[in-house]
Design a protein around this motif. Structure first.
Motif, PDB file in Angstrom:
ATOM      1  N   GLU A  97       7.752   8.934  -7.936  1.00  0.00           N
ATOM      2  CA  GLU A  97       8.945   8.426  -8.612  1.00  0.00           C
ATOM      3  C   GLU A  97       8.596   7.423  -9.708  1.00  0.00           C
ATOM      4  N   GLY A  98       7.322   7.115  -9.852  1.00  0.00           N
ATOM      5  CA  GLY A  98       6.911   6.102 -10.801  1.00  0.00           C
ATOM      6  C   GLY A  98       6.492   6.658 -12.141  1.00  0.00           C
ATOM      7  N   PRO A  99       5.784   5.877 -12.932  1.00  0.00           N
ATOM      8  CA  PRO A  99       5.312   6.328 -14.244  1.00  0.00           C
ATOM      9  C   PRO A  99       4.422   7.567 -14.128  1.00  0.00           C
ATOM     10  N   LYS A 100       4.431   8.392 -15.162  1.00  0.00           N
ATOM     11  CA  LYS A 100       3.665   9.645 -15.123  1.00  0.00           C
ATOM     12  C   LYS A 100       2.173   9.403 -14.958  1.00  0.00           C
ATOM     13  N   ASP A 101       1.673   8.323 -15.546  1.00  0.00           N
ATOM     14  CA  ASP A 101       0.235   8.087 -15.472  1.00  0.00           C
ATOM     15  C   ASP A 101      -0.192   7.453 -14.147  1.00  0.00           C
ATOM     16  N   CYS A 102       0.753   7.326 -13.192  1.00  0.00           N
ATOM     17  CA  CYS A 102       0.414   6.739 -11.890  1.00  0.00           C
ATOM     18  C   CYS A 102       0.694   7.682 -10.724  1.00  0.00           C
ATOM     19  N   LYS A 103       1.062   8.938 -11.023  1.00  0.00           N
ATOM     20  CA  LYS A 103       1.460   9.865  -9.956  1.00  0.00           C
ATOM     21  C   LYS A 103       0.322  10.166  -8.990  1.00  0.00           C
ATOM     22  N   CYS A 104      -0.908  10.109  -9.468  1.00  0.00           N
ATOM     23  CA  CYS A 104      -2.060  10.376  -8.596  1.00  0.00           C
ATOM     24  C   CYS A 104      -2.918   9.125  -8.422  1.00  0.00           C
ATOM     25  N   TRP A 105      -2.277   7.961  -8.370  1.00  0.00           N
ATOM     26  CA  TRP A 105      -3.017   6.704  -8.213  1.00  0.00           C
ATOM     27  C   TRP A 105      -3.752   6.661  -6.879  1.00  0.00           C
ATOM     28  N   TYR A 106      -3.124   7.149  -5.823  1.00  0.00           N
ATOM     29  CA  TYR A 106      -3.717   7.076  -4.495  1.00  0.00           C
ATOM     30  C   TYR A 106      -4.503   8.340  -4.118  1.00  0.00           C
ATOM     31  N   GLU A 107      -3.990   9.501  -4.509  1.00  0.00           N
ATOM     32  CA  GLU A 107      -4.694  10.734  -4.162  1.00  0.00           C
ATOM     33  C   GLU A 107      -4.289  11.856  -5.117  1.00  0.00           C
ATOM     34  N   CYS A 108      -5.169  12.833  -5.243  1.00  0.00           N
ATOM     35  CA  CYS A 108      -4.897  13.978  -6.114  1.00  0.00           C
ATOM     36  C   CYS A 108      -4.091  15.036  -5.363  1.00  0.00           C
ATOM     37  N   GLU A 148       0.834  -1.200   0.000  1.00  0.00           N
ATOM     38  CA  GLU A 148       0.000   0.000   0.000  1.00  0.00           C
ATOM     39  C   GLU A 148       0.874   1.257   0.000  1.00  0.00           C
ATOM     40  N   GLY A 149       0.540   2.204  -0.885  1.00  0.00           N
ATOM     41  CA  GLY A 149       1.269   3.455  -0.976  1.00  0.00           C
ATOM     42  C   GLY A 149       2.319   3.489  -2.060  1.00  0.00           C
ATOM     43  N   LEU A 150       2.611   2.327  -2.673  1.00  0.00           N
ATOM     44  CA  LEU A 150       3.608   2.269  -3.734  1.00  0.00           C
ATOM     45  C   LEU A 150       2.951   1.894  -5.053  1.00  0.00           C
ATOM     46  N   VAL A 151       3.637   2.184  -6.159  1.00  0.00           N
ATOM     47  CA  VAL A 151       3.176   1.805  -7.495  1.00  0.00           C
ATOM     48  C   VAL A 151       4.300   1.053  -8.195  1.00  0.00           C
ATOM     49  N   PHE A 152       3.924   0.301  -9.225  1.00  0.00           N
ATOM     50  CA  PHE A 152       4.925  -0.474  -9.958  1.00  0.00           C
ATOM     51  C   PHE A 152       5.568   0.372 -11.046  1.00  0.00           C
ATOM     52  N   ASP A 153       6.892   0.365 -11.079  1.00  0.00           N
ATOM     53  CA  ASP A 153       7.651   1.081 -12.101  1.00  0.00           C
ATOM     54  C   ASP A 153       8.284   0.055 -13.030  1.00  0.00           C
TER      55      ASP A 153
END
Length: 251
Positions: free
Chosen positions: A223-234, A207-212
């Protein structure tokens, strides 16, 4: 040893066996001439009948060594009988101890390691299959005639429309990856891994991380892909702080 079926032998009274067996040496462990899981401990020429645990066989090459082992490690020679299986075993265990085929005749890459009658399930890594005669996972061309034969499916496994690509996947250094990972089609937190480039599995970051996919690691969203920067919150400063897209844009 050459894998072959054994004949069941009803247990006889040990005291009667002791009376008929003659110790070849004063001291040591010696095989029964007919039963492969039965042996004798001789002390001062006096024999005592012993049995291996159910599923194991007596390894008779060294009279100074009391060793019961799995059938694929023991050469029984003419000792073709074994004791009856223990009563009340789990249906997945032919014997209380041993490595045995999966009960489904159409599954060749799974098996059980039975220990004291309890089955522990295991799976061979693709493309290997389980060979009961060898007690291990092998390539199909190395399998014995006793290994199960399963038909291969031409339909590739999919997860939300994704399937493992054909051929090798090269890493950043240009070398083939044994277990390449790919972005998940619908989730920034999850990712898909193709074990041995064939076996598709869905995994996820904490929780709190995204896959790069560039580093094949889980990282913070910024620090991840541009399309995942707001995966958890805006971003609170966004024009749409409650409804932004995963790439932080507003619809």
């Amino acid at each position: 040893m050459q894998f072959k079926p054994f004949l069941l032998l009803l247990a006889v009274v040990a005291a009667q066996d002791d009376a008929f067996f003659e110790c070849p040496e004063s001291n040591g462990f010696f095989p029964d001439p007919e039963q492969c899981d039965k042996y004798y401990e001789c002390v001062n020429k006096v024999p005592e009948t012993k049995f291996c645990s159910d599923g194991l066989l007596f390894e008779a090459s060294d009279p100074n060594n009391e060793l019961c082992d799995y059938p694929f490690n023991v050469d029984c020679g003419a000792r073709e009988f074994v004791q009856e299986p223990e009563p009340g075993l789990d249906i997945k265990c032919y014997r209380a101890n041993g490595f045995f085929n999966h009960e489904d005749p159409l599954i060749c890459n799974k098996y059980y390691n039975c220990v004291h009658g309890f089955p522990h399930a295991y799976e061979c890594p693709p493309p290997l299959v389980f060979d009961e005669a060898q007690g291990t996972c092998v390539r199909e061309e190395q399998a014995s005639s006793f290994a199960k034969k399963c038909e291969k499916s031409d339909v590739k496994e999919e997860i939300e429309g994704f399937s493992c690509p054909d051929g090798e996947t090269l890493g950043p250094n240009g070398q083939p990856l044994a277990h390449p990972s790919f972005p998940h089609p619908t989730s920034c937190r999850k990712y898909l891994t193709c074990y041995f480039s064939k076996d598709l599995n869905e995994l996820g970051c904490t929780e709190g991380l995204v896959f790069d996919d560039r580093s094949n690691t889980c990282v913070p969203p910024e620090e991840g892909p541009k399309d995942c920067k707001c995966w958890y919150e805006c971003d609170p400063k966004s024009d749409c702080p409650d409804s932004c897209n995963t790439d932080c844009s507003c619809s």
